[in-house]
Structures are given as structure tokens and as C-alpha cells.
Design an enzyme around this catalytic site. Structure first.
Site, PDB file in Angstrom:
ATOM      1  N   CYS A  15      -3.206   2.106  -0.469  1.00 32.04           N
ATOM      2  CA  CYS A  15      -2.856   3.511  -0.726  1.00 32.04           C
ATOM      3  C   CYS A  15      -4.057   4.208  -1.353  1.00 32.04           C
ATOM      4  CB  CYS A  15      -1.620   3.583  -1.619  1.00 32.04           C
ATOM      5  SG  CYS A  15      -0.810   5.182  -1.547  1.00 32.04           S
ATOM      6  N   GLU A 133      -6.580   3.145  16.756  1.00 30.32           N
ATOM      7  CA  GLU A 133      -7.308   4.373  17.112  1.00 30.32           C
ATOM      8  C   GLU A 133      -8.173   4.887  15.957  1.00 30.32           C
ATOM      9  OE1 GLU A 133      -9.156   6.609  18.856  1.00 30.32           O
ATOM     10  OE2 GLU A 133      -7.523   6.368  20.282  1.00 30.32           O
ATOM     11  N   LYS A 209     -18.229  -0.152  14.820  1.00 33.54           N
ATOM     12  CA  LYS A 209     -17.622   0.749  15.816  1.00 33.54           C
ATOM     13  C   LYS A 209     -18.286   0.555  17.187  1.00 33.54           C
ATOM     14  CE  LYS A 209     -16.372   4.095  12.255  1.00 33.54           C
ATOM     15  NZ  LYS A 209     -16.905   5.153  11.390  1.00 33.54           N
ATOM     16  N   GLY A 307     -12.487  10.952   6.572  1.00 30.07           N
ATOM     17  CA  GLY A 307     -11.665  11.727   5.642  1.00 30.07           C
ATOM     18  C   GLY A 307     -10.207  11.309   5.757  1.00 30.07           C
TER      19      GLY A 307
HETATM   20  N1  LIG Z   1     -12.001   7.028   4.645  1.00 29.68           N
HETATM   21  C1  LIG Z   1     -12.237   7.280   5.934  1.00 29.68           C
HETATM   22  O1  LIG Z   1     -12.727   8.352   6.299  1.00 29.68           O
HETATM   23  C2  LIG Z   1     -11.910   6.278   6.977  1.00 29.68           C
HETATM   24  C3  LIG Z   1     -11.521   4.996   6.668  1.00 29.68           C
HETATM   25  N2  LIG Z   1     -11.237   4.105   7.652  1.00 29.68           N
HETATM   26  C4  LIG Z   1     -10.815   2.760   7.320  1.00 29.68           C
HETATM   27  O2  LIG Z   1      -9.556   2.841   6.674  1.00 29.68           O
HETATM   28  C5  LIG Z   1      -9.432   1.766   5.751  1.00 29.68           C
HETATM   29  C6  LIG Z   1      -9.127   2.336   4.380  1.00 29.68           C
HETATM   30  O3  LIG Z   1     -10.152   3.212   4.013  1.00 29.68           O
HETATM   31  P1  LIG Z   1     -10.030   4.146   2.717  1.00 29.68           P
HETATM   32  O4  LIG Z   1      -8.639   4.606   2.559  1.00 29.68           O
HETATM   33  O5  LIG Z   1     -11.121   5.126   2.842  1.00 29.68           O
HETATM   34  O6  LIG Z   1     -10.394   3.100   1.580  1.00 29.68           O
HETATM   35  P2  LIG Z   1      -9.959   3.131   0.041  1.00 29.68           P
HETATM   36  O7  LIG Z   1     -10.882   2.217  -0.666  1.00 29.68           O
HETATM   37  O8  LIG Z   1      -9.826   4.549  -0.433  1.00 29.68           O
HETATM   38  O9  LIG Z   1      -8.473   2.518   0.092  1.00 29.68           O
HETATM   39  C7  LIG Z   1      -8.206   1.149   0.192  1.00 29.68           C
HETATM   40  C8  LIG Z   1      -7.083   0.860  -0.784  1.00 29.68           C
HETATM   41  O10 LIG Z   1      -6.652  -0.479  -0.623  1.00 29.68           O
HETATM   42  C9  LIG Z   1      -6.333  -0.963  -1.908  1.00 29.68           C
HETATM   43  N3  LIG Z   1      -6.311  -2.432  -1.910  1.00 29.68           N
HETATM   44  C10 LIG Z   1      -7.334  -3.304  -2.011  1.00 29.68           C
HETATM   45  N4  LIG Z   1      -6.882  -4.568  -1.997  1.00 29.68           N
HETATM   46  C11 LIG Z   1      -5.532  -4.497  -1.879  1.00 29.68           C
HETATM   47  C12 LIG Z   1      -4.504  -5.469  -1.819  1.00 29.68           C
HETATM   48  N5  LIG Z   1      -4.763  -6.765  -1.861  1.00 29.68           N
HETATM   49  N6  LIG Z   1      -3.211  -5.013  -1.698  1.00 29.68           N
HETATM   50  C13 LIG Z   1      -2.938  -3.719  -1.655  1.00 29.68           C
HETATM   51  N7  LIG Z   1      -3.885  -2.737  -1.723  1.00 29.68           N
HETATM   52  C14 LIG Z   1      -5.162  -3.146  -1.832  1.00 29.68           C
HETATM   53  C15 LIG Z   1      -7.416  -0.395  -2.808  1.00 29.68           C
HETATM   54  O11 LIG Z   1      -7.013  -0.417  -4.165  1.00 29.68           O
HETATM   55  C16 LIG Z   1      -7.518   1.028  -2.245  1.00 29.68           C
HETATM   56  O12 LIG Z   1      -6.639   1.911  -2.898  1.00 29.68           O
HETATM   57  C17 LIG Z   1     -10.742   0.982   5.837  1.00 29.68           C
HETATM   58  O13 LIG Z   1     -10.597  -0.055   6.777  1.00 29.68           O
HETATM   59  C18 LIG Z   1     -11.713   2.017   6.363  1.00 29.68           C
HETATM   60  O14 LIG Z   1     -12.814   1.453   7.034  1.00 29.68           O
HETATM   61  C19 LIG Z   1     -11.305   4.419   8.979  1.00 29.68           C
HETATM   62  C20 LIG Z   1     -11.671   5.678   9.357  1.00 29.68           C
HETATM   63  C21 LIG Z   1     -12.052   6.689   8.385  1.00 29.68           C
HETATM   64  N1  LIG Z   2     -17.062   5.666   6.309  1.00 31.38           N
HETATM   65  C1  LIG Z   2     -16.725   6.054   7.619  1.00 31.38           C
HETATM   66  C2  LIG Z   2     -15.279   6.449   7.672  1.00 31.38           C
HETATM   67  C3  LIG Z   2     -14.764   6.463   9.021  1.00 31.38           C
HETATM   68  O1  LIG Z   2     -14.794   5.533   9.788  1.00 31.38           O
HETATM   69  C4  LIG Z   2     -17.584   7.236   8.038  1.00 31.38           C
HETATM   70  O2  LIG Z   2     -18.313   7.774   7.198  1.00 31.38           O
HETATM   71  O3  LIG Z   2     -17.546   7.596   9.215  1.00 31.38           O
HETATM   72 NA    NA Z   3     -10.397   7.489  16.774  1.00 32.26          NA
END
Ligand SMILES: NC(=O)C1=CN([C@@H]2O[C@H](COP(=O)(O)OP(=O)(O)OC[C@H]3O[C@@H](n4cnc5c(N)ncnc54)[C@H](O)[C@@H]3O)[C@@H](O)[C@H]2O)C=CC1
Ligand SMILES: N[C@@H](CC=O)C(=O)O
Ligand code: NA
Length: 432
Positions: A15, A133, A209, A307
Site C-alpha cells: 500500500c 499491464e 521493461k 505515478g
Molecule cells: N510508482 C510508479 O510510478 C510505478 C510503480 N510500478 C511498480 O509498482 C510496484 C509498487 O511501486 P510503488 O507503489 O511505487 O512502491 P512503494 O515503495 O511506494 O510501495 C511498495 C509498498 O510495499 C510495502 N511492502 C514492502 N514489503 C512488504 C511486505 N512484505 N508486505 C506488505 N507490504 C510490503 C512497502 O512498505 C510499500 O508501502 C513496484 O513493482 C513498481 O516497480 C510500476 C509502474 C509505475
Molecule cells: N520508476 C518507474 C515507475 C514506472 O515504471 C519510472 O520512473 O518509470
Molecule cells: Na502499461
């Protein structure tokens, strides 16, 4: 097949930036999503790392748990959404979710590029969906177009800006003159960067990617270690200025190609592209992916690549799709890896180069430099001198050449007495 009278049960793992937005829509727009799915949906649990952190979410406290494994193992879930990121515990949780009968939606490109095969095999064995996706280019539909819409065509090339953070930084450096670190801080504040931003700036995220894109495009298994990777930490303000001097901008590109003999290459590196190329106008954290195929010709996919809300949009699209499949008792397409293409190293890639050489400002330099290129069969397109005396520099732009030949040229240049150093080598892409 689930009983159509009961709600589809969804669990959310993580989350953070993305998970918070996913939870907000799943709870706030539940009625509308139910209309689209054809059955009520219910968010039954949210796994978090730490209890008690204040979250800007209107959901009951008892939905949160710090025991993600117990949540996925409860056995009555229809869909598990994994937005924790990283390899473990994400991999173990996804495998447990599939084994316990749930379909999985993930945004985790790092895990897919490292060990997608294991996840696909588990989904196949469990006869469940594995959708992702959001893992490539955030909100932009690109996984589905490659795996479904273009499944009847032959894709030959994918060229994209697939990392929002680095595009945001390079854009700020070239338009406002911002420093690297300030731009990175801002990208982190806006929720674009990975938990460890090294993954962005060193090109690991884009390489993951690229591996996924190449696998989908060419129906062959591509591992992240197959992708040549260079990040943007060595891109200097001088490179950005040099690009401007030849009417170009610097972008971090992911390039996946199918060669004439069926060989596949995948590479991620900074490159100069002309201002006239559509990718040059991709600003901020936006992404864009060009796809070239035999039948369709050129296609371009453009939109927000990072984002919380944009990424959640892609996650929720997948949730609706797999929920519909659950109701209908069917599955979507699985992995297609029927092709056994050879994956070739960077040395065999062909492109153009921009090379800045610090030289002694004296007669004969130009011819010695030209000979170093000619000796390796690298043809020069333009050459110009910048500065004088101790600041003299020759800037060479080549015609297309093999990467290995260019590397040999650079080695030879460095051995020349008249050459004080090769200060910059950058590939030039997007030239007709
Ligand atoms: N932020 C972005 O723009 C994008 C992110 N992603 C992908 O989405 C995924 C999440 O990214 P974000 O939300 O940005 O990362 P984030 O670091 O904000 O969120 C990850 C969350 O998982 C929690 N977490 C860690 N270990 C855990 C566990 N054992 N149990 C439950 N929760 C746990 C963390 O405390 C953190 O709140 C990653 O795989 C990232 O590569 C993909 C596309 C875009
Ligand atoms: N950290 C990544 C998040 C999306 O995949 C980026 O900056 O594009
Ligand atoms: Na996509």
C-alpha cells in the site's frame, strides 16, 4: 467457477504509491467496477509492511494486515494484486496466491524480467491469469497490444522511452538547466521513482521493461541479463548541449530489434534523437513506445509512464479483465514463447554514434582521427571542430556501424598521441 451471487474477493499486497491509489479506486468506485465486471467486487485485505502508518484512505482498519502470506493463503480469493515490488517476498506471495486458486495482477517488472518463467509456469499449472499491464510504461496500454492486438502480425522493432524518472530528469536538464540531483529529488517526491532510485537512473528499470517488451514482441524468452544496459548517470550537461547543437535531445531509450536472420537484441542506453522525431517531444515523466511491424507499419503508444494514479489505472484494467474471466470460467492468453530466437550481444547492434574527442590543435589531427574510424570500417557522416588550443575538440557523427566496430575505433583513438581523451560517446537513434 465462482458462484455469481457472491462478490469477487480481491486482496491487495502493498500500500505504497501505487497500492494506495488502487485501494482508493477499489473502494471508492466499487459500484461502477461491479457494473463493468458483472458481479460485486470486495476488497477483503490489504497487506502492509508496518501497522499503524497513517494512510490517506477511507477503508476500515481491520482490512490491514502485516501477514501477507496468511492473506494470500486464505484460499477464497479471486484476485491478488501485487504492488510490493522487488523479487522477494513478492515472488513467494504470487506463487502462493496462484497455488491457492487466485488470479494475479502485478506491476512488478523487476520480478517478471528476472523470473517471469517461474510465474508463468505457476499460472499455467494453476490455470489462472497472470496480468501485468502496469509493469511496462505505467498507464500506457502496451502489454495487451503486443500480446493480443498484434498477435497476428510480425513485430520487428520496439523503440521506447519507458522510464518516467529518467525522462523527467533529462527533460529538466535540457529545458530548465536543472541539476541531476534536484531533478531526481523532484521525481521521487512526485512518486515516479522506484523505492531505490538507482533502479531508474542506472537503467535497471528500463532494462526490465525492455526484457518484457522483447519477450512479448518476439515470442521468445528474454531475461534481464540479456539486455545491454547503460543508465543516465554519465550524461553530462555538455552532452545535452552537444545534442542541441546537432538539433537533437538526449533520451534514455529501450530498443528491442528482430534482425534479418531472426536474431534478437535488446538494449537500454542514453541516445541522441533529432528534435523532429516524435520521441523527442515526450516530456516530463511521460513515456512513449514505437512499435514497427510487418503488417501494421509504425504504431505509437504514448501516455503517463509513472505515478500512483496512472499506474493504478493499468492495474485496475487488469483486475476488471481477470475478474471477468473468473466469472466466465475462462482464462486470458498465457505466455507465448514458441520462437527460439538467438539473443545477440550489444557488439552486434547497428546504429550511429556521436563522438567527442579532445585533441591537440595541430595539423594532421583530423586525418589521424579519420583513419582510426576508417580502419574499423566506421564511416564518418560529419565532423566539426569545437574550441581552440587546449580546448580543441573534434565532434564526429558516424553513419550506421556495428557497436563492436565503434568500440574498436574508440580504443584506437585513445592510443593516438594527438588525442588527449574521448570525452563522450553517445548513440544516435531515430534518424531515417
Ligand atoms: N510508482 C510508479 O510510478 C510505478 C510503480 N510500478 C511498480 O509498482 C510496484 C509498487 O511501486 P510503488 O507503489 O511505487 O512502491 P512503494 O515503495 O511506494 O510501495 C511498495 C509498498 O510495499 C510495502 N511492502 C514492502 N514489503 C512488504 C511486505 N512484505 N508486505 C506488505 N507490504 C510490503 C512497502 O512498505 C510499500 O508501502 C513496484 O513493482 C513498481 O516497480 C510500476 C509502474 C509505475
Ligand atoms: N520508476 C518507474 C515507475 C514506472 O515504471 C519510472 O520512473 O518509470
Ligand atoms: Na502499461
Amino acid at each position: 467457477m465462482p458462484d455469481p451471487r457472491r462478490p469477487l474477493r480481491i486482496a491487495l499486497l502493498g500500500c505504497g504509491v501505487v497500492g494506495t491509489e488502487v485501494a482508493r479506486v477499489l473502494t471508492g468506485d466499487a459500484d461502477e467496477l461491479a457494473q463493468r465486471v458483472g458481479a460485486p467486487i470486495e476488497l477483503v485485505g490489504i497487506a502492509v509492511r508496518r501497522e499503524g502508518r497513517r494512510r490517506d484512505l477511507d477503508v476500515p482498519d481491520d482490512l490491514f494486515t502485516t501477514d501477507a502470506m496468511a492473506l494470500v493463503a486464505r484460499g477464497d480469493l479471486d484476485v491478488v494484486i501485487e504492488v510490493i515490488g522487488g523479487i522477494e517476498p513478492a515472488r513467494g506471495l504470487i506463487l502462493a496466491a496462484l497455488e491457492n486458486g487466485a488470479s494475479v495482477v502485478t506491476a512488478n517488472k523487476a520480478l517478471l524480467a528476472e523470473d517471469g518463467a517461474t510465474l508463468y509456469e505457476a499460472a499455467e499449472k494453476a490455470e489462472r491469469d497472470l496480468y501485468y499491464e502496469a509493469a511496462v510504461a505505467g498507464a500506457i496500454p502496451i502489454v495487451r497490444p503486443l500480446s493480443d492486438s498484434l498477435a497476428g502480425d510480425r513485430v520487428t522493432r520496439v523503440l521506447g522511452i519507458v522510464n518516467g524518472t529518467t525522462n523527467f530528469i533529462l527533460d529538466a536538464m535540457s529545458t530548465t538547466g536543472a541539476g541531476f540531483n534536484d531533478a531526481l529529488d523532484e521525481a521521487q517526491r512526485l512518486g515516479y521513482a522506484e523505492a531505490d532510485p538507482t533502479a531508474d537512473v542506472e537503467g535497471f528499470d528500463a532494462a526490465a521493461k525492455a526484457a518484457i517488451l522483447a519477450g512479448l514482441a518476439f515470442h521468445t524468452r528474454v531475461h534481464i541479463s540479456d539486455v545491454h544496459r547503460e543508465g543516465i548517470t554519465d550524461v553530462t550537461a555538455a552532452d545535452v548541449r552537444s545534442a542541441a547543437e546537432i538539433g537533437s535531445v538526449v533520451k534514455l531509450l529501450a530498443i528491442c530489434e528482430l534482425g534479418p536472420s531472426g536474431e534478437v537484441s535488446a538494449r537500454v542506453h542514453p541516445a541522441m534523437i533529432p528534435d523532429s522525431h516524435p520521441l523527442a517531444s515526450v516530456r516530463g515523466a511521460y513515456n512513449a513506445v514505437f512499435v514497427e511491424s510487418e503488417g501494421a507499419g509504425q504504431l505509437m503508444f504514448y501516455g503517463p509512464g509513472a505515478g500512483g494514479a496512472p499506474t493504478a489505472s493499468a492495474v485496475l484494467g487488469d483486475v476488471v479483465s481477470v475478474a471477468r474471466h473468473r466469472l466466465a470460467g475462462v482464462r486470458g492468453a498465457g505466455e507465448t514463447v514458441h520462437a527460439q530466437h538467438e539473443i545477440v550481444p550489444i557488439g552486434r547492434a547497428r546504429t550511429r554514434y556521436h563522438v567527442a574527442i579532445d585533441v591537440d590543435d595541430r595539423p594532421g589531427v583530423l586525418s589521424a582521427v579519420a583513419q582510426a574510424f576508417a580502419a574499423n570500417d566506421v564511416s564518418i557522416k560529419t565532423v566539426r571542430q569545437e574550441g581552440h588550443g587546449d580546448d580543441a575538440q573534434l565532434v564526429v557523427v558516424t553513419h550506421e556501424a556495428e557497436d563492436a566496430a565503434l568500440s574498436a575505433t574508440i580504443d584506437r583513438l585513445r592510443d593516438l598521441d594527438m588525442v588527449r581523451g574521448v570525452s563522450s560517446v553517445m548513440r544516435v537513434e531515430g534518424v531515417a
